[in-house]
Structure formats: structure tokens, C-alpha cells
Design an enzyme around this catalytic site. Sequence first.
Site, PDB file in Angstrom:
ATOM      1  N   ALA A  87       0.830  -1.196   0.000  1.00  0.00           N
ATOM      2  CA  ALA A  87       0.000   0.000   0.000  1.00  0.00           C
ATOM      3  C   ALA A  87       0.868   1.250   0.000  1.00  0.00           C
ATOM      4  O   ALA A  87       1.963   1.255   0.557  1.00  0.00           O
ATOM      5  CB  ALA A  87      -0.906   0.002   1.227  1.00  0.00           C
ATOM      6  N   GLN A  89       1.472   5.229   1.131  1.00  0.00           N
ATOM      7  CA  GLN A  89       1.113   6.020   2.308  1.00  0.00           C
ATOM      8  C   GLN A  89       0.073   7.071   1.937  1.00  0.00           C
ATOM      9  O   GLN A  89       0.221   7.805   0.952  1.00  0.00           O
ATOM     10  CB  GLN A  89       2.355   6.694   2.903  1.00  0.00           C
ATOM     11  CG  GLN A  89       2.114   7.314   4.265  1.00  0.00           C
ATOM     12  CD  GLN A  89       3.422   7.661   4.967  1.00  0.00           C
ATOM     13  OE1 GLN A  89       4.500   7.513   4.411  1.00  0.00           O
ATOM     14  NE2 GLN A  89       3.323   8.118   6.192  1.00  0.00           N
ATOM     15  N   ARG A  95       3.723   6.354   9.496  1.00  0.00           N
ATOM     16  CA  ARG A  95       4.585   5.316   8.937  1.00  0.00           C
ATOM     17  C   ARG A  95       4.329   3.973   9.622  1.00  0.00           C
ATOM     18  O   ARG A  95       4.421   2.922   8.995  1.00  0.00           O
ATOM     19  CB  ARG A  95       6.067   5.718   9.099  1.00  0.00           C
ATOM     20  CG  ARG A  95       6.462   6.913   8.250  1.00  0.00           C
ATOM     21  CD  ARG A  95       7.943   7.219   8.367  1.00  0.00           C
ATOM     22  NE  ARG A  95       8.741   6.195   7.731  1.00  0.00           N
ATOM     23  CZ  ARG A  95      10.084   6.201   7.723  1.00  0.00           C
ATOM     24  NH1 ARG A  95      10.736   7.175   8.333  1.00  0.00           N
ATOM     25  NH2 ARG A  95      10.753   5.251   7.123  1.00  0.00           N
ATOM     26  N   SER A 126       8.956  -4.784  -1.571  1.00  0.00           N
ATOM     27  CA  SER A 126       8.065  -3.823  -0.913  1.00  0.00           C
ATOM     28  C   SER A 126       8.749  -3.196   0.301  1.00  0.00           C
ATOM     29  O   SER A 126       9.508  -3.855   1.010  1.00  0.00           O
ATOM     30  CB  SER A 126       6.789  -4.526  -0.460  1.00  0.00           C
ATOM     31  OG  SER A 126       6.220  -5.291  -1.510  1.00  0.00           O
ATOM     32  N   ASN A 127       8.444  -1.931   0.542  1.00  0.00           N
ATOM     33  CA  ASN A 127       9.071  -1.208   1.650  1.00  0.00           C
ATOM     34  C   ASN A 127       8.164  -1.096   2.864  1.00  0.00           C
ATOM     35  O   ASN A 127       6.943  -1.088   2.726  1.00  0.00           O
ATOM     36  CB  ASN A 127       9.471   0.191   1.173  1.00  0.00           C
ATOM     37  CG  ASN A 127      10.794   0.169   0.443  1.00  0.00           C
ATOM     38  OD1 ASN A 127      11.740  -0.465   0.876  1.00  0.00           O
ATOM     39  ND2 ASN A 127      10.854   0.858  -0.691  1.00  0.00           N
ATOM     40  N   ASP A 130      13.442  -4.284   4.733  1.00  0.00           N
ATOM     41  CA  ASP A 130      14.109  -5.127   5.741  1.00  0.00           C
ATOM     42  C   ASP A 130      13.096  -5.728   6.710  1.00  0.00           C
ATOM     43  O   ASP A 130      13.141  -6.927   7.015  1.00  0.00           O
ATOM     44  CB  ASP A 130      15.152  -4.308   6.510  1.00  0.00           C
ATOM     45  CG  ASP A 130      16.201  -3.710   5.597  1.00  0.00           C
ATOM     46  OD1 ASP A 130      16.984  -4.470   5.019  1.00  0.00           O
ATOM     47  OD2 ASP A 130      16.207  -2.477   5.445  1.00  0.00           O
ATOM     48  N   SER A 150      15.540  -7.083  -1.344  1.00  0.00           N
ATOM     49  CA  SER A 150      16.380  -6.364  -2.316  1.00  0.00           C
ATOM     50  C   SER A 150      17.389  -5.470  -1.618  1.00  0.00           C
ATOM     51  O   SER A 150      18.439  -5.132  -2.183  1.00  0.00           O
ATOM     52  CB  SER A 150      15.511  -5.541  -3.270  1.00  0.00           C
ATOM     53  OG  SER A 150      14.660  -4.667  -2.551  1.00  0.00           O
ATOM     54  N   ASP A 155      21.081   0.997  -3.559  1.00  0.00           N
ATOM     55  CA  ASP A 155      21.885   2.034  -2.907  1.00  0.00           C
ATOM     56  C   ASP A 155      23.364   1.850  -3.244  1.00  0.00           C
ATOM     57  O   ASP A 155      24.088   2.826  -3.469  1.00  0.00           O
ATOM     58  CB  ASP A 155      21.684   1.972  -1.392  1.00  0.00           C
ATOM     59  CG  ASP A 155      20.227   2.037  -1.008  1.00  0.00           C
ATOM     60  OD1 ASP A 155      19.668   3.143  -0.999  1.00  0.00           O
ATOM     61  OD2 ASP A 155      19.643   0.971  -0.743  1.00  0.00           O
ATOM     62  N   ARG A 158      23.942   3.138  -6.701  1.00  0.00           N
ATOM     63  CA  ARG A 158      24.015   4.604  -6.690  1.00  0.00           C
ATOM     64  C   ARG A 158      25.379   5.066  -6.179  1.00  0.00           C
ATOM     65  O   ARG A 158      25.970   6.021  -6.698  1.00  0.00           O
ATOM     66  CB  ARG A 158      22.910   5.167  -5.791  1.00  0.00           C
ATOM     67  CG  ARG A 158      21.511   5.014  -6.348  1.00  0.00           C
ATOM     68  CD  ARG A 158      20.447   5.292  -5.299  1.00  0.00           C
ATOM     69  NE  ARG A 158      19.100   5.333  -5.879  1.00  0.00           N
ATOM     70  CZ  ARG A 158      17.991   5.100  -5.209  1.00  0.00           C
ATOM     71  NH1 ARG A 158      18.047   4.809  -3.905  1.00  0.00           N
ATOM     72  NH2 ARG A 158      16.815   5.155  -5.801  1.00  0.00           N
ATOM     73  N   HIS A 175      34.188  -0.897  -6.994  1.00  0.00           N
ATOM     74  CA  HIS A 175      33.533  -1.892  -6.146  1.00  0.00           C
ATOM     75  C   HIS A 175      33.227  -1.237  -4.803  1.00  0.00           C
ATOM     76  O   HIS A 175      34.140  -0.769  -4.107  1.00  0.00           O
ATOM     77  CB  HIS A 175      34.425  -3.118  -5.965  1.00  0.00           C
ATOM     78  CG  HIS A 175      34.747  -3.786  -7.263  1.00  0.00           C
ATOM     79  ND1 HIS A 175      33.907  -4.697  -7.871  1.00  0.00           N
ATOM     80  CD2 HIS A 175      35.804  -3.650  -8.099  1.00  0.00           C
ATOM     81  CE1 HIS A 175      34.429  -5.104  -9.007  1.00  0.00           C
ATOM     82  NE2 HIS A 175      35.579  -4.476  -9.182  1.00  0.00           N
TER      83      HIS A 175
END
Length: 323
Positions: A87, A89, A95, A126-127, A130, A150, A155, A158, A175
Site C-alpha cells: 500500500a 502512504q 509510517r 516492498s518497503n 528489511d 532487495s 543504494d 548509486r 567496487h
Amino acid sequence: MDEKKYSKQHRKVIVVGAGSVGATYCYALAQSGLADEIVLIDKNEDLVRGQVLDLVHGQPFFPTVIIRSGTIEDYADAQIVVITAGAAQRPGETRLQLLQKNADIVGGIAEDISNHKCKGVMLIVSNPVDVLTYVALKRSGWERGRVIGSGTVLDSARFRQLLSQHCGVDVHNVHAYFLGEHGDSEFAAWSMTNVAGIKIDEYCPVCGKCSDWKDQQRLIEKQVRESAYYIINSKGYTQFAVGLALVRITGSILRSQNSVLSVSTLVEGEFGIRDVCLSVPCIVSDSGIVKIIMSPLAKEEMASLSHSADILKKAIKSLEGNV
């Protein structure tokens, strides 16, 4: 010759969630040639039909692959089930309320996957990824290596791109990893960072690109941590880079590549941390995570990893009764 041993395995990938991330991942996966079959599932049947039809119209332009909508019955013979559902927000929603809602969604999907006797790998996108990886692991009852988040793979990408740009070096020769929470407490593992095998602290001070390397480090780390916020503020969501990051993880699983990726996994004593999912260097192959790499981290990096773990444990504790 044992024909069964040498027969080609049908590489079936299921994507649960037909929104922008799920659809972009399907688009990138179709072009990669990694999968033989891509099955898209979503409660919004109209959205699934539209996404599938849009994708199959591109079949003349990418490697042969079956693309179709599916049902939970498809879980049984999937090599990978990728969960992007969740879903968004809403105005006035906290949160914590969002976390509880998505924990229920992802937890229910994980139970369905387990109940259909899937033998593959579950990849959570999905967030907050973790915490939801932890929820999926507990609700499925699977061994820890088969449920992957994931994590900070995007990150880390990036991070590599910014270092490549700063140092004027091809990104493939950089690396570097971001570890910990996929969120505000994530951190750059500078002690693991190198350019063409040269430690970053040895390379950058002599490359002539900056006058104050420590200031530049702080700036790069800040840019990585704030990248998602910048993109979301500009266009409303992220999709392209995360789709490609998921293809990278998928390739390591379907091709048994034993790639080292900063995915989210349950730690059970590694790095002195227990009973929480977060991103650490892992070897990823056909059965999921086959090994956590105990890379020696600097003292301040160990403190940052522990800080991430503490934040995530508090979030998990808030879900007691839903895990």
C-alpha cells in the site's frame, strides 16, 4: 548421459504487484533473456491485463519469453517469486500504520507461497524492505537463505555511480557497498571500497579530483542516502534503477552466479547481530543466499551496522502479533 540431469530447467519468475516497480522489472527482465516465463499477479485484474498486454506487444523486440497473468496456483513451480505489492502512504497516515498494513499484505502473500509448496526463492521488494523480509521469512516458515530482501543493492549501485563520476573511472571498475537498513540509517562501507583493486582511501587522495577527500566522502554518502527522496519528490516514485537491480539479483539466482550482493537477510550472530534482517555482503546463487561474507568493517562501520539493527528491531517489535 542422464537426460534428466541435463534437461533445461524452465525458468519461471512470478511478480506479485503490477504497479510501477513490478511492471518496470517485468519489462527489464523480458529484455534480459533470463526467464522463460514471467507471470504477473495483482488483485487489480484490469491493471494486470493492461500491463501484460502492453508487455506482450513488445515480444518481437526481445528474446523469446512467455508473459501472462497468473494466480496463486502458479507459485508451486516458480524458481523466483518477487513481491513488489504494498500500500502507498495516504495523507494523515503514520509510517507505523503503513508498516502494519504492508506487513499484513506481504505476510499473507508469503503464507500463500509457502502453502503452495513453492521450492524456489522469495525476493521481497516492498518497503520497508528489511522489516517486510523478516515478516515474510517468519510467516512462510522457510529457511533464511530462501527469503531475500532487495536491500541496499540499489543504494550500492548509486554509490558506485557517484564514485565513478567523481573519480572519472568506468563504474564497472568501482567496487563499493552500502550496508545496513535500506533507509535513513544505511551507511557507506568505505573500508570495502576500491577502484581497480586500490583501496579508495589510497586512490582518491592522489587522483587530483578533490582538495578535501573527507568532505567529498560525506557529500557522496549524503547524496546516496537522499537519492530516493529526490527522485520521489521530482516524479512521485522510483522505478527504472530498482527494476534493473532486481534483474541483477534474479540473474544471480537463475544462473547460479554466486554473486556478492548487498541483499537483506536474517543475521543470526554474524557481525554480532541477531534476529533482524538487514543488508550485509552475501553470496547469492540458485538456492538464494548461500553464505554471508564476514567482511572486516571499520569500528565506526560496525557501530553504524548495529545502529541500523536497533532501528529495525524497534520496527519489528511494533508488529508483534503480525509476525
